[in-house]
Structure formats: structure tokens, C-alpha cells
Write an enzyme that holds these catalytic residues in place. Structure first.
Site, PDB file in Angstrom:
ATOM      1  N   ASP A 182       0.909  -1.137   0.000  1.00  0.00           N
ATOM      2  CA  ASP A 182       0.000   0.000   0.000  1.00  0.00           C
ATOM      3  C   ASP A 182       0.952   1.190   0.000  1.00  0.00           C
ATOM      4  OD1 ASP A 182      -1.536   2.266   1.006  1.00  0.00           O
ATOM      5  OD2 ASP A 182      -3.131   0.781   1.188  1.00  0.00           O
ATOM      6  N   HIS A 183       1.133   1.797  -1.166  1.00  0.00           N
ATOM      7  CA  HIS A 183       2.283   2.718  -1.281  1.00  0.00           C
ATOM      8  C   HIS A 183       2.142   3.950  -0.378  1.00  0.00           C
ATOM      9  CE1 HIS A 183      -0.163   5.015  -4.185  1.00  0.00           C
ATOM     10  NE2 HIS A 183       0.646   6.007  -3.942  1.00  0.00           N
ATOM     11  N   HIS A 245      -5.665   2.856   0.917  1.00  0.00           N
ATOM     12  CA  HIS A 245      -4.871   3.997   1.363  1.00  0.00           C
ATOM     13  C   HIS A 245      -5.487   4.746   2.563  1.00  0.00           C
ATOM     14  CE1 HIS A 245      -2.690   3.114  -2.171  1.00  0.00           C
ATOM     15  NE2 HIS A 245      -3.389   3.838  -3.018  1.00  0.00           N
TER      16      HIS A 245
HETATM   17  C1  BG6 Z   1      -3.207   4.601  -6.500  1.00  0.00           C
HETATM   18  C2  BG6 Z   1      -4.618   4.637  -7.023  1.00  0.00           C
HETATM   19  O1  BG6 Z   1      -3.003   3.470  -5.689  1.00  0.00           O
HETATM   20  O2  BG6 Z   1      -2.952   5.779  -5.734  1.00  0.00           O
HETATM   21  C3  BG6 Z   1      -4.845   5.890  -7.845  1.00  0.00           C
HETATM   22  O3  BG6 Z   1      -4.859   3.480  -7.805  1.00  0.00           O
HETATM   23  C4  BG6 Z   1      -4.468   7.128  -7.061  1.00  0.00           C
HETATM   24  O4  BG6 Z   1      -6.196   5.966  -8.272  1.00  0.00           O
HETATM   25  C5  BG6 Z   1      -3.058   6.977  -6.483  1.00  0.00           C
HETATM   26  O5  BG6 Z   1      -4.536   8.253  -7.929  1.00  0.00           O
HETATM   27  C6  BG6 Z   1      -2.713   8.134  -5.558  1.00  0.00           C
HETATM   28  O6  BG6 Z   1      -1.370   8.009  -5.175  1.00  0.00           O
HETATM   29  P1  BG6 Z   1      -0.416   9.252  -4.957  1.00  0.00           P
HETATM   30  O7  BG6 Z   1       0.860   8.681  -4.479  1.00  0.00           O
HETATM   31  O8  BG6 Z   1      -0.328   9.946  -6.276  1.00  0.00           O
HETATM   32  O9  BG6 Z   1      -1.134  10.103  -3.944  1.00  0.00           O
END
Ligand code: BG6
Length: 476
Positions: A182-183, A245
């Protein structure tokens, strides 16, 4: 684990190597790790997928193009040697024989020293439907030995498919080998929530229902689903962002202090938050779809998939009982922000002869250059004792030139190679989160339309009560 620890030799197998995530994040992440000297001395990267991108040189040229696009000041002295270690091998879930041969050949080429094992990092950046068959193939080919399996979200599309995926994973590897990404947890600013909470007596003593009235976790995005229409049709905003997230951020905001910052201790505390969370009440959820979504490529012209979600959740613990958490996210909204707002209870203000025009709020901006602000009441300068609301802004970076912030994927790739699962989600967390959102997914509330560039459907405005959402209040 200390930064200085030398990493063992690695073969990285990247499924989805020609995809968007690999181009935007994974290869640039590897580049930055190489630049900072954080990769193992000895490693190889094998891209894999059903369709060949051409010869190895043609594949490398494509990777290089991505690097030129997504890395500032690309240095050939770093990119050249990295690209030399990259190759491609076609594979699919029915046939992984050639891939297994390629991995074994690469391991031999790395010439590990006597007694040294080559580790395998198997990164699955593939759609949810392709995940299970691929994992079974990896097991059949014996590739899961000495391997760490990295899975990209979503982990299934509902409780049932998530459990089936988990069973397939556990057929071939142990939980200790699984790294569910979950980045958001890889973001410095999200990890900073723990530092702000637990390293500051000022906040930790007030971080509970006695002092906090409500919490908002607000992640609006300006971008539309352009180019990802078919992915979105099978996922929707709720699955894409909410039980992944947003809930992970909530876990960091709400958890009890872990005894140590180890994978077990931290994930146990996060899992307890989800355990204590009440199943989400569909009548406290507002879903929306932006106007024009149905005309996006890959989208059904009559689609009822949501591109916006706002909801209220409660955590039934001693610390949080009765404190509402408001979560909101969506595409094609007015701004791109990742904002956590902690609203404190207001003390009696009678001595000042009036009520405060808003409570104290601690606002955490989860951006790359993490910032925090505190809304306070102070004396308005002048001849009378009047109270005004002022903002204390704090930059959370230390300004030490030796600091080396890592982008989320860089950090997570490094952690996989170090074998550190702290910032990855565990199977019991994933399962519980699907249980919690199940009432909404099986009986979704109506979908309201909203204009692109707005703050979402009108129906969501009043969800957090009279004061509404902090972001629209300030910026709309
Ligand atoms: C991804 C989703 O995991 O996270 C996207 O699939 C989203 O829909 C993105 O836009 C948001 O990540 P970050 O790092 O750009 O806030």
C-alpha cells in the site's frame, strides 16, 4: 536494520514490467536506489509478461525512455549499468518454464560467493484477476523458493475473492514472504504521523476522545480516470482508495503506541484498530460519479461505478469511542490534497465574552515536503482582550542537507530487499477491512453526479456536521 547492511544478491522479477506503474514508479525507483548506492552489489532484473516488448535491447530502450520522462537529470553513469542488468522473458500463468530457466540462469551469472544465497523478489503488478493464476504458476515452477512475493493492491475485489487470493498465496509461500504494497505507507509524510504522535508529549497526551472531537482524512484528486477507465470500471473509488490507502492512514492516526517499531508490533496495533472499527453504515456513506466519467475510454456508457466516496467511521476503543472519523476521496475534484485534520475540543471561552470562531485544529499535509499547521486562538493585537484565530505553520523537514528522503516506491522496494515487512499490510488486516466495507459493497447507497472540478456531490457536504469539510471551507 541498519542502512549499512550489505544486501545479498537479488534477482528481481517484475510482472507488469511494460505497464504504467513500472514506467512511472518502479524503474525510476530502482534508478534512484542505484544512484544512492542502496541496491545490492549483485543483482539482475527480469521483466515479464504475456507479450514480448521485442528484444532485450528494445525493452531496455523502452525502460530508458520512461526514465528520461520520470527522472530529473538522468545520469548515464547510473542509468547505463542499471539498464545492462535488465532483460525480459515472456511468461504466462499456464507456462512459466522459460521464466524459471531465465531466473536460474541469472542467478548463476550473479556468481554468488560460497554460502551466499541469491534472493528472489517477485513483484506482481498485475490486475486482480491475473494475480491468483500467476502465483500458482510461480509455485509450480519452484520460483517461490528463497523468494519474497510483492503484491500490488487491490487484494481481490471483495471479501470472497480476497480470501481466495490469500489461500492461493498461502499455498505457495509463508506470510513472512509476502509484501502487500500500500504505497501510502511508503510515503515519508505518512510515516511522520507516527513520529509526530509518539515522539511529542505535547500531542500524545491529547490524542484521545477527551481532547479530540473528530478526525478528517481527506484525499481529493484533480486527476480523472483518463487512461485507466477499464481498471476503474472493475475497481471503483471505494476499493481503489478507501479500504486501502485511507484506512491505512487511519490505522496510523488511531493506533495505540506499539511497544517497538518492528513489523509485528506495529502491524498488531494497526490490526487492532481495524478490529475495533464498526462495520461501515451505508446510510453514512455518500458516493458520487463525475459528469463525463461515462464518456471516458473503457467505461460503460451506463456505468454506475463511483468515482467519489465520503463516509463516517467509528472505532470502538477506550481512546476513540464516540469520535467520528470522516474519510473522503474522489477523482476530478477541485484540488489534489492528502490532508489529515485533527479537531480538538474547545475549552470554555466565557471569560473572553464570546465563543471561539472554530476549534483548534492540527492539520497534517501528507505531501512530499510534509507540512503541518496548528490553528490556535491568540489575542488580537489592540487595546482590548479580543481573541483571534491564527495559524502556526510548521515545515516538517529538518533542513539537514544530509537528509535523503525516499519516494514511496523506493522505500518499499528497499524494504522488500531488506526483508522488513513493517510498512506492508498483513493478511488479517486486509481480511478485516473487506469485512468492514462489505455492507457498503453489497448494498451500495445511491450514486450522485458531480461537476468536474467541484468538491463532489452536494449530498456529501454536510456529512461531517455543520462545520463541513475543512478543505472546502478553506479553499472552495
Ligand atoms: C493509486 C490509485 O493506488 O494511488 C490511484 O490506484 C491514485 O487511483 C493513487 O490516484 C494516488 O497516489 P499518490 O501517491 O499519487 O497520492
Amino acid at each position: 536494520m541498519s542502512e549499512e547492511t550489505t544486501l545479498p544478491p537479488h534477482v528481481l522479477v517484475l510482472f507488469g514490467a511494460t505497464g504504467d506503474l513500472a514506467r512511472r514508479k518502479l524503474f525510476p525507483g530502482l534508478y534512484h536506489l542505484a544512484e544512492a548506492g542502496r541496491l545490492p552489489e549483485s543483482f539482475a532484473v527480469i521483466g515479464s509478461g504475456r507479450h514480448s516488448p521485442g528484444t532485450d535491447d528494445e525493452f531496455r530502450a523502452k525502460v530508458r525512455k520512461g526514465l528520461e520522462e520520470f527522472v530529473d537529470d538522468l545520469d548515464d553513469a547510473v542509468a547505463g549499468p542499471l539498464l545492462e542488468r535488465i532483460s525480459f522473458q515472456v511468461s504466462d500463468s499456464d507456462d512459466g518454464k522459460d521464466l524459471a530457466k531465465a531466473v536460474k540462469a541469472a542467478e548463476k551469472d550473479l556468481e554468488p560467493q560460497e554460502g551466499q544465497e541469491v534472493h528472489r523478489l517477485l513483484y506482481l503488478s498485475v490486475p486482480p484477476g491475473a494475480m491468483r493464476p500467476m502465483i500458482s504458476m510461480l509455485g509450480r515452477e519452484g520460483l517461490t523458493e528463497r523468494a519474497r512475493l510483492v503484491c500490488e493492491k487491490p487484494f481481490g475485489t471483495d471479501l470472497e475473492s480476497s480470501r481466495a487470493l490469500d489461500a492461493t498465496i498461502k499455498d505457495v509461500v509463508d506470510e513472512a514472504q509476502v509484501f502487500r504494497i500500500d504505497h501510502f505507507l511508503g510515503k515519508e509524510a505518512v510515516q511522520n504521523i507516527l513520529a509526530v504522535r509518539f515522539a511529542n508529549g505535547l500531542f500524545e497526551s491529547a490524542w484521545n476522545r477527551d481532547h479530540i472531537e473528530s478526525v478528517q482524512i481527506d484525499v481529493p484528486e484533480e486527476l480523472t480516470v483518463e487512461g485507466r477507465g477499464s481498471f476503474y470500471e472493475s475497481t471503483g473509488c471505494f476499493r481503489d482508495m478507501v479500504n486501502t490507502h485511507l484506512c491505512q492512514v487511519l490505522g496510523f492516526v488511531a493506533m495505540e503506541p506499539p511497544v517497538h517499531l518492528t513489523a509485528d508490533a506495529l502491524r498488531n496495533e494497526k490490526a487492532k484498530v481495524f478490529e475495533a472499527m464498526k462495520p461501515i453504515d451505508p446510510s453514512r456513506v455518500v458516493l458520487g460519479q463525475y459528469e463525463g466519467y461515462r464518456e471516458e475510454e473503457g467505461v460503460d456508457p451506463r456505468s454506475s461505478v463511483e468515482t467519489f466516496a465520503a463516509l463516517e467511521v467509528f472505532i470502538e476503543t477506550q481512546r476513540w469511542q464516540g469520535v467520528p472519523f470522516y474519510l473522503r476521496t474522489g477523482k476530478a475534484l477541485a484540488e489534489t490534497r492528502r490532508t489529515v485534520t485533527i479537531t480538538f475540543r474547545t475549552p470554555p471561552m466565557g471569560m473572553f465574552g464570546h465563543h471561539a470562531d472554530g476549534p483548534n485544529e492540527l492539520v497534517l499535509e501528507l505531501t512530499d515536503d510534509a507540512r503541518m499547521s496548528l490553528e490556535l486562538h491568540t489575542k488580537r493585537p489592540g487595546p482590548v482582550m479580543d481573541i483571534a484565530r491564527t495559524t502556526m505553520e510548521l515545515d516538517l523537514a529538518t533542513k539537514d542537507p544530509a537528509d535523503e528522503p525516499l519516494e514511496a516506491y523506493e522505500r518499499l522496494l528497499l524494504d522488500v530487499m531488506r526483508g522488513d515487512q513493517t510498512l506492508f499490510t498483513r493478511s488479517d488486516e486486509v481480511d478485516r477491512l473487506w469485512c468492514l466495507v462489505d455492507p457498503v459493497l453489497s448494498d451500495p447507497p445511491p450514486i450522485h453526479r458531480y461537476a468536474k472540478g467541484s468538491w463532489g456531490p452536494r449530498e456529501a457536504r454536510g456529512l461531517p456536521g455543520q462545520r463541513g469539510w475543512r478543505l472546502d471551507g478553506v479553499d472552495a
